[in-house]
Scaffold this active site. Sequence first.
Site, mmCIF file in Angstrom:
data_model
loop_
_atom_site.group_PDB
_atom_site.id
_atom_site.type_symbol
_atom_site.label_atom_id
_atom_site.label_comp_id
_atom_site.label_asym_id
_atom_site.label_seq_id
_atom_site.Cartn_x
_atom_site.Cartn_y
_atom_site.Cartn_z
ATOM 1 N N THR A 23 -7.168 15.488 -7.113
ATOM 2 C CA THR A 23 -6.723 14.123 -7.406
ATOM 3 C C THR A 23 -6.397 13.955 -8.890
ATOM 4 O OG1 THR A 23 -8.254 13.389 -5.677
ATOM 5 C CG2 THR A 23 -7.371 11.697 -7.168
ATOM 6 N N ARG A 83 -3.500 19.946 1.144
ATOM 7 C CA ARG A 83 -4.360 19.539 0.028
ATOM 8 C C ARG A 83 -4.386 20.634 -1.056
ATOM 9 N NH1 ARG A 83 -6.393 14.213 -0.137
ATOM 10 N NH2 ARG A 83 -7.777 15.150 -1.664
ATOM 11 N N TYR A 101 -4.495 1.948 1.998
ATOM 12 C CA TYR A 101 -5.585 2.423 1.142
ATOM 13 C C TYR A 101 -6.854 1.577 1.318
ATOM 14 C CZ TYR A 101 -3.170 6.075 -1.571
ATOM 15 O OH TYR A 101 -2.542 7.232 -1.981
ATOM 16 N N ARG A 139 0.255 18.663 -8.355
ATOM 17 C CA ARG A 139 -0.290 17.720 -9.343
ATOM 18 C C ARG A 139 -0.463 18.376 -10.715
ATOM 19 N NH1 ARG A 139 -4.484 14.797 -5.106
ATOM 20 N NH2 ARG A 139 -3.156 13.031 -4.551
ATOM 21 N N LYS A 153 4.880 9.901 -3.644
ATOM 22 C CA LYS A 153 4.612 8.568 -4.185
ATOM 23 C C LYS A 153 5.792 8.088 -5.043
ATOM 24 C CE LYS A 153 -0.437 9.172 -4.096
ATOM 25 N NZ LYS A 153 -1.701 9.019 -4.863
ATOM 26 N N PHE A 189 -9.904 0.690 -9.140
ATOM 27 C CA PHE A 189 -8.478 0.985 -9.268
ATOM 28 C C PHE A 189 -7.650 0.490 -8.088
ATOM 29 C CE2 PHE A 189 -10.540 4.922 -7.627
ATOM 30 C CZ PHE A 189 -9.856 5.097 -6.433
ATOM 31 N N GLU A 192 -3.252 7.866 9.707
ATOM 32 C CA GLU A 192 -2.181 7.719 8.718
ATOM 33 C C GLU A 192 -0.809 8.042 9.315
ATOM 34 O OE1 GLU A 192 -5.007 8.665 4.832
ATOM 35 O OE2 GLU A 192 -3.374 10.036 5.321
HETATM 36 P P1 IDP Z 1 -6.539 11.838 -3.053
HETATM 37 O O1 IDP Z 1 -5.169 11.209 -3.169
HETATM 38 O O2 IDP Z 1 -6.602 13.153 -3.787
HETATM 39 O O3 IDP Z 1 -7.028 11.923 -1.639
HETATM 40 P P2 IDP Z 1 -8.425 9.621 -3.394
HETATM 41 O O4 IDP Z 1 -9.783 9.758 -3.985
HETATM 42 O O5 IDP Z 1 -8.326 9.413 -1.920
HETATM 43 O O6 IDP Z 1 -7.564 10.908 -3.854
HETATM 44 O O7 IDP Z 1 -7.709 8.422 -4.156
HETATM 45 C C1 IDP Z 1 -6.504 7.891 -3.668
HETATM 46 C C2 IDP Z 1 -5.567 7.696 -4.822
HETATM 47 O O8 IDP Z 1 -6.103 6.705 -5.698
HETATM 48 C C3 IDP Z 1 -5.349 8.910 -5.726
HETATM 49 O O9 IDP Z 1 -4.396 9.832 -5.235
HETATM 50 C C4 IDP Z 1 -4.882 8.255 -7.009
HETATM 51 O O10 IDP Z 1 -3.508 7.843 -6.891
HETATM 52 C C5 IDP Z 1 -5.762 7.015 -7.043
HETATM 53 N N1 IDP Z 1 -6.997 7.230 -7.790
HETATM 54 C C6 IDP Z 1 -8.084 7.953 -7.418
HETATM 55 N N2 IDP Z 1 -9.045 7.927 -8.369
HETATM 56 C C7 IDP Z 1 -8.561 7.161 -9.366
HETATM 57 C C8 IDP Z 1 -9.079 6.743 -10.638
HETATM 58 O O11 IDP Z 1 -10.198 7.081 -11.027
HETATM 59 N N3 IDP Z 1 -8.263 5.941 -11.383
HETATM 60 C C9 IDP Z 1 -7.026 5.551 -10.978
HETATM 61 N N4 IDP Z 1 -6.503 5.913 -9.788
HETATM 62 C C10 IDP Z 1 -7.247 6.712 -8.999
HETATM 63 MG MG MG Z 2 -7.562 10.444 -0.313
#
Ligand code: IDP
Ligand code: MG
Length: 139
Positions: free
Chosen positions: A93, A87, A51, A104, A11, A59, A128
């Site tokens: 996340t 993963r 997304y 992370r 990112k 968000f 994707e």
């Molecule tokens: P992932 O990237 O681990 O698959 P997802 O739930 O698919 O997680 O969320 C996509 C992206 O959205 C996350 O990687 C993060 O950048 C952002 N994100 C997820 N949850 C939150 C939140 O609660 N607040 C702000 N950003 C979030």
């Molecule tokens: Mg995801």
Amino acid sequence: MAMEQTLSLIKPDGVSRGLIGEVIGRFERAGLGIKAMKLLQLTKSQAQMFYAVHRDKGFFDSLTGFMSSGPIVAMILEGEDAIARNRELMGATDYRKAAPGTIRADFARDIEANIVHGSDAPDTAQTEIAFFFNSLEKV
Ligand code: IDP
Ligand code: MG
């Protein structure tokens, strides 16, 4: 276990913080093969498309603004069980819940700016990968 391909993104925070080599080194040392790779910057509308599954989340606007704020690295990773293994290398996340030694946990300090993206299932991996790469861009 099956041979799989998955989409990985470094990112904008990972690129701007100089973590491209660090992240790719972890994939290589884990035995994941790189089948395609490029540096690019998404537009806001492309980030919204990528997304789209999160479009109803609070968000979404911030996330897509962040994801289009600077260059990213897109890669296809290949290996046995590549989707789950990527993963695992990424960690949860929320960096505060990510296992020690994951990307992370080691580098993210924000739930949104969390360094990497990885597909979460075979169907999303396929969608994707097709979003970022055409057949001429893969080995
Ligand atoms: P992932 O990237 O681990 O698959 P997802 O739930 O698919 O997680 O969320 C996509 C992206 O959205 C996350 O990687 C993060 O950048 C952002 N994100 C997820 N949850 C939150 C939140 O609660 N607040 C702000 N950003 C979030
Ligand atoms: Mg995801």
